[in-house]
Design a protein around this motif. Sequence first.
Motif, short mmCIF file in Angstrom:
data_model
loop_
_atom_site.label_atom_id
_atom_site.label_comp_id
_atom_site.label_asym_id
_atom_site.label_seq_id
_atom_site.Cartn_x
_atom_site.Cartn_y
_atom_site.Cartn_z
N TYR A 19 0.84 -1.20 0.00
CA TYR A 19 0.00 0.00 0.00
C TYR A 19 0.88 1.25 0.00
N ASN A 76 -9.40 -4.99 3.71
CA ASN A 76 -9.43 -6.44 3.48
C ASN A 76 -10.10 -6.75 2.15
N ILE A 102 1.68 0.95 5.80
CA ILE A 102 1.11 -0.35 6.17
C ILE A 102 -0.40 -0.16 6.41
N HIS A 103 -1.11 -1.27 6.49
CA HIS A 103 -2.55 -1.33 6.72
C HIS A 103 -2.99 -0.35 7.84
N ASP A 104 -2.31 -0.41 8.97
CA ASP A 104 -2.74 0.39 10.13
C ASP A 104 -2.60 1.90 9.90
N HIS A 105 -1.65 2.34 9.06
CA HIS A 105 -1.58 3.78 8.75
C HIS A 105 -2.89 4.22 8.10
N VAL A 134 -5.84 2.89 8.27
CA VAL A 134 -6.97 2.86 9.21
C VAL A 134 -6.86 4.04 10.18
N LEU A 135 -5.68 4.21 10.78
CA LEU A 135 -5.49 5.26 11.79
C LEU A 135 -5.79 6.65 11.25
N ASP A 137 -11.13 1.96 5.96
CA ASP A 137 -11.25 1.21 7.21
C ASP A 137 -10.78 -0.23 7.01
N ASP A 138 -10.75 -0.93 8.14
CA ASP A 138 -10.21 -2.28 8.16
C ASP A 138 -10.90 -3.19 7.14
N TYR A 182 0.47 5.68 0.23
CA TYR A 182 -0.43 6.81 0.46
C TYR A 182 -0.39 7.69 -0.80
#
Length: 243
Positions: A124, A153, A137-140, A142-143, A148-149, A126
């Motif tokens: 991923y 997915n 990464i995924h959590d960036h 989402v945060l 969203d999660d 930005y």
Amino acid sequence: MTSFPSKGRLLYEGKAKRIYATDNSDELLVEYKNSLTAFNALKKDTLEGKGELNNKISSCLFKYLADNGVENHWVRQVDDIHQVVRSMTIIPVEVIVRNIATGSLVKRLGVQDGLKLAFPLVEYCYKSDELGDPLIIHDHAVLFGWADDEQLNQIKAICLEVNRLLANLFDRLGIILVDFKLEFGLDSRGRLMLADEVSPDTCRFWDKETMAKLDKDRFRQDLGDVLGAYREIWARLQRHFGI
Ligand code: TMP
Ligand code: ASP
């Protein structure tokens, strides 16, 4: 080809496309430009006919994906350089799928160029020209509220399915699908869908026999005959689909 929709206000101009409003609020008109950029537009050129080839290739691949169950924003091709797409709010996350290590992966991690990956790698970034589309990464995502999660997915699952379908198609055309970049959006009802384009600007294609590069790397690396490579991709798709 079908009737040309009203060409309304220019809503957005990117490096390779212009997006116009139409009289249908659910649809946009995309114009494919002849400009070619690399390295976040540090390198630029114009190639007569590139927009037409990418419009045709992208239309053909979006139709192929839709016919095989991958819903996407493409509605119809209207002429050589225009296509109608569903209006979407683009998620600012670019997804790269890799089957073979090359490009920025090799630069970043020092792994062997041309290494066949044991499974498709999904990365991923930005979507920010200002920051040079940094890897995240995924959590960036989402945060910071970019997706969203559940959406991420879903995006990963669609990317893997697109990879399976396109790798299979290109294999039949004598071409290795090395890697590619996808973008996603949400339609007016919040439905997540594949968007943007799928073309030699956004994919890496290597000829299976000669290993010749048939994509924008010819421009990035000054290999010459950029348009010839795009023409070759279109010619093989035309032959395959009988168009
Ligand atoms: P990369 O190795 O330079 O990260 O590129 C991976 C894939 O993503 C490659 O097929 C080219 C595509 N790509 C884009 O479509 N747009 C971009 O801005 C970049 C950097 C790569
Ligand atoms: N599309 C990006 C740019 O124009 C980078 C690339 O594809 O190499 O600058």
